[in-house]
Design a protein around this motif. Structure first.
Motif, mmCIF file in Angstrom:
data_model
loop_
_atom_site.group_PDB
_atom_site.id
_atom_site.type_symbol
_atom_site.label_atom_id
_atom_site.label_comp_id
_atom_site.label_asym_id
_atom_site.label_seq_id
_atom_site.Cartn_x
_atom_site.Cartn_y
_atom_site.Cartn_z
ATOM 1 N N ASN A 408 26.352 -3.203 0.941
ATOM 2 C CA ASN A 408 26.414 -1.762 1.222
ATOM 3 C C ASN A 408 25.183 -1.027 0.691
ATOM 4 O O ASN A 408 25.277 0.045 0.106
ATOM 5 N N GLY A 409 24.007 -1.617 0.918
ATOM 6 C CA GLY A 409 22.784 -0.986 0.421
ATOM 7 C C GLY A 409 21.648 -1.139 1.400
ATOM 8 O O GLY A 409 21.825 -1.548 2.542
ATOM 9 N N ASN A 410 20.448 -0.772 0.963
ATOM 10 C CA ASN A 410 19.278 -0.855 1.819
ATOM 11 C C ASN A 410 18.304 -1.907 1.295
ATOM 12 O O ASN A 410 18.416 -2.391 0.183
ATOM 13 N N TYR A 411 17.334 -2.239 2.127
ATOM 14 C CA TYR A 411 16.393 -3.325 1.849
ATOM 15 C C TYR A 411 14.987 -2.841 2.161
ATOM 16 O O TYR A 411 14.706 -2.386 3.267
ATOM 17 N N ALA A 412 14.106 -2.930 1.167
ATOM 18 C CA ALA A 412 12.711 -2.537 1.356
ATOM 19 C C ALA A 412 11.807 -3.630 0.805
ATOM 20 O O ALA A 412 12.154 -4.320 -0.154
ATOM 21 N N TYR A 413 10.648 -3.774 1.424
ATOM 22 C CA TYR A 413 9.630 -4.690 0.917
ATOM 23 C C TYR A 413 8.501 -3.845 0.341
ATOM 24 O O TYR A 413 7.951 -2.982 1.027
ATOM 25 N N ILE A 414 8.171 -4.079 -0.923
ATOM 26 C CA ILE A 414 7.138 -3.288 -1.606
ATOM 27 C C ILE A 414 5.853 -4.110 -1.621
ATOM 28 O O ILE A 414 5.728 -5.081 -2.372
ATOM 29 N N ASP A 415 4.895 -3.716 -0.786
ATOM 30 C CA ASP A 415 3.651 -4.480 -0.705
ATOM 31 C C ASP A 415 2.518 -3.847 -1.506
ATOM 32 O O ASP A 415 1.479 -4.479 -1.699
ATOM 33 N N ASN A 416 2.709 -2.621 -2.000
ATOM 34 C CA ASN A 416 1.663 -1.999 -2.821
ATOM 35 C C ASN A 416 2.259 -0.816 -3.581
ATOM 36 O O ASN A 416 3.418 -0.447 -3.406
ATOM 37 N N PHE A 417 1.451 -0.228 -4.435
ATOM 38 C CA PHE A 417 1.910 0.870 -5.287
ATOM 39 C C PHE A 417 2.296 2.094 -4.455
ATOM 40 O O PHE A 417 3.261 2.799 -4.764
ATOM 41 N N SER A 418 1.560 2.333 -3.372
ATOM 42 C CA SER A 418 1.863 3.484 -2.519
ATOM 43 C C SER A 418 3.245 3.350 -1.895
ATOM 44 O O SER A 418 3.974 4.338 -1.754
ATOM 45 N N GLU A 419 3.618 2.129 -1.517
ATOM 46 C CA GLU A 419 4.943 1.929 -0.939
ATOM 47 C C GLU A 419 6.020 2.140 -1.998
ATOM 48 O O GLU A 419 7.091 2.681 -1.710
ATOM 49 N N ALA A 420 5.750 1.711 -3.232
ATOM 50 C CA ALA A 420 6.700 1.967 -4.315
ATOM 51 C C ALA A 420 6.903 3.468 -4.507
ATOM 52 O O ALA A 420 8.029 3.942 -4.709
#
Length: 631
Positions: A408-420
């Protein structure tokens, strides 16, 4: 005696000559925010005129003098750095983007031996200026990513309305596929086909849908236009917009940071970036929020008990202590994180575990089935799960997508500091606060106007038609301010198309559906079911999309951009339905739709498409040139 003296003098001369030879140092320059190699970085031996430049893989050679072994390293758009060298082994330097703060990026570090073609020696001259190395080096082979895992997707095909008038699926606000695809392309590789989930690419972007005006937390928007990659077909867009709540009005949070500190997380774009990301999130917390930190490697443990959100120094100090090493007991870590979240449960609050990992579980519960059952059992207690993926090489996308879907959550891929920063600052509410859960969409197509249809993407989100009214069936979640966009490619009645499904023999025992009065004004009816975060019964809303045939040029800017992203995804997947798709058309379509882009994500997309086009052409010709230097 004289002969011995002459021999000794000769030996001394050889030794002195050897000592006077310059030492050659080899290294690599990378971006601290993404781990990507930096081309054209300048490396200067401090106090001399000796300099070098990095090639397309960030690699350089330079010689040292006996009296000076300090390098000054700089690159456009990055903070300069001085490095004092202790030996001549290959090393790595990470440069931080200007205006950004990176936490705990402790570089330089020793790195693997460089490729043979990177070891071109520099000339030994006091005033030497080393030219850039050959820029036509081949890109890193795809085999370097051969331990990454992606679930196979079978692309949705066209369905005949007379046999299947309903299309039902779970909403999806995950965006991991787009950032992962971006990572591959920016590193000079086309992504694996199964890494490309078109709906996650579409949903990465903000489409400026109007906010709900009534009591419902979500609203449905529809639009229809001619399909840009097949002008005999139509393209219908469904947009769902969740109400945006002010941060001060969001419920209190009980969060557990679950951080993978196994040996596979030691790379600079893994654990160091994880710590940076969670420090950004810590800065957003309020006094009524609380955070605990659990880590797992060979075993799981508590680094920080549940702590008030305004004790930011305490939380960041705990993050600073983290180091990578050991195997990966992911299942044990998840168990412990849920235990702590349950012990500190906030009634009517946001109770959530946020896991940060590359997904490489190899100790304890690690199979897909075990993890699915574990997460499904825990979500029933009202604790949701968000998943953040990091790193490359052994990235396990299939496991991380599964965790998010079942938790029941979301999924993100963090490829750099800006995405974080985007995930934890710009979209703080959507990332952490669920506004509607178990959100399902069901579309009924009008057989008077639609022959056949195809849902673009959402292959692993499809539901049975009867699941729409079954409140026991799990579905997707939408956070504060988030949007969901879905596209249907439609073959209108009367159009001959090679993509029409094969016909079946007439049925003997069942008559065709009664057509009733013909209504050519409607194209489809869109129904949506959702539950309030604490409710167990669903609510229903619906809208009708009218039949229309406007050109793609006259469609809204947000429609055009979503279509461009979908077309790009089909090209990356080499879709059998791409028809007249091409990179030039994607660029042209997206370039007319760049309004309202304060963070520059849409402009970045256009450049990404240009890079992918160049990569595709280079691959066709088996030549890789300076493809990353695009305007």
């Amino acid at each position: 005696m004289k002969a011995r003296i002459n021999l000794l003098l000769l030996v001394l001369l050889v030794v002195m000559n050897a000592c006077s030879q310059p030492k050659v140092i080899q290294g690599r320059i990378k971006a601290a925010d993404s781990g990507a190699p930096l081309k054209n970085a300048e490396i200067v031996l401090k106090g001399t005129k000796i300099k070098s430049h990095s090639n397309s893989r960030g690699v350089f050679n330079i010689h040292l003098t006996d009296s000076n072994n300090v390098l000054i390293i700089s690159a456009k758009g990055y903070e300069s750095k001085e490095i004092k060298l202790n030996d001549s082994d290959p090393f790595q330097v990470m440069l931080v983007p200007k205006g950004q703060v990176m936490y705990d990026v402790n570089m330089p570090v020793k790195e693997e031996k460089l490729l043979e073609e990177d070891k071109t020696m520099i000339r030994a001259s006091e005033d030497i200026v080393v030219p850039q190395m050959n820029e036509s080096f081949a890109m890193a082979p795809a085999a370097s990513f051969n331990t990454e895992d992606y679930s196979a997707l079978k692309e949705n095909g066209f369905k005949q309305v007379s046999k299947a008038p309903l299309s039902t699926f779970s909403t999806d606000v995950d965006r991991a596929s787009y950032t992962n695809v971006r990572r591959f392309i920016n590193m000079g590789q086309m992504p694996p086909i199964d890494a490309v989930r078109v709906e996650e690419m579409i949903n990465y972007f903000d489409y400026d849908y109007a906010q709900p005006t009534g009591n419902e937390p979500v609203v449905i928007h529809t639009e229809v236009a001619v399909c840009p990659w097949n002008n005999l077909h139509k393209l219908a867009r469904i947009g769902v917009q969740a109400k945006r709540l002010e941060t001060k009005n969001l419920p209190a949070s009980n969060i557990v940071f679950l951080i993978d500190v196994s040996g596979s997380m030691e790379d600079p774009n893994k654990l160091p970036l994880v710590k940076s990301a969670f420090k950004l999130l810590t800065d957003q917390l309020r006094a009524n929020d609380k955070v605990a930190i659990v880590v797992y490697a060979g075993a799981a443990g508590v680094v920080l008990p549940s702590t008030k959100g305004d004790e930011k120094t305490t939380i960041k100090d705990a993050l600073n202590q983290l180091e990578a090493g050991g195997s990966t007991a992911g299942g044990e870590g998840i168990e412990l994180a849920y235990k702590i979240a349950t012990q500190n449960f906030i009634t009517n609050g946001n109770n959530r575990v946020i896991i940060a990992t590359d997904g490489d579980f190899n100790v304890g519960a690690s199979s897909d089935g075990e993890l699915q059952r574990l997460i499904e059992e825990k979500r029933k207690r009202g604790v949701f799960l968000s998943v953040l993926g990091f790193g490359m090489g052994n990235y396990k996308d299939n496991k991380l997508e599964l965790l998010a879907d079942k938790g029941n959550g979301n999924y993100a891929y963090i490829d750099n500091f800006s995405e974080a920063k985007r995930v934890f600052v710009n979209e703080f509410g959507g990332t952490l606060f669920t506004l509607a859960k178990d959100v399902k969409l069901q579309v009924e197509f009008n057989p008077a106007t639609v022959q056949s249809y195809r849902l673009v993407g959402y292959e692993n989100r499809l539901l049975n038609d009867e699941d729409f009214n079954d409140d026991k069936v799990d579905a997707g979640e939408i956070g504060s301010g988030q949007t969901v966009t879905a596209l249907y490619e439609i073959i209108p009645v009367g159009v001959k198309s090679p993509f029409l499904p094969a016909s079946i023999d007439p049925l003997k025992y069942q008559n065709e559906r009664s057509s009733g009065p013909v209504n050519t004004n409607e194209l489809m009816t869109v129904k949506l079911r959702y539950k309030e975060p604490v409710d167990s019964s669903s609510k229903l809303i619906s809208v009708v999309a009218n039949n229309a045939n406007p050109s793609i040029e006259t469609a809204s800017a947000s429609f055009r951009f979503a279509a461009a992203v979908a077309e790009f995804g089909m090209l990356l997947r080499n879709s059998v339905y791409k028809n007249q798709s091409n990179y030039e058309q994607v660029v042209a379509l997206a370039s007319t739709s760049l309004q309202n882009d304060p963070e520059g994500y849409k402009h970045e997309f256009v450049k990404l498409v240009k890079t992918a086009k160049a990569l595709s052409q280079a691959s066709d010709k088996n030549v890789v040139g300076s493809i990353l230097d695009l305007p």
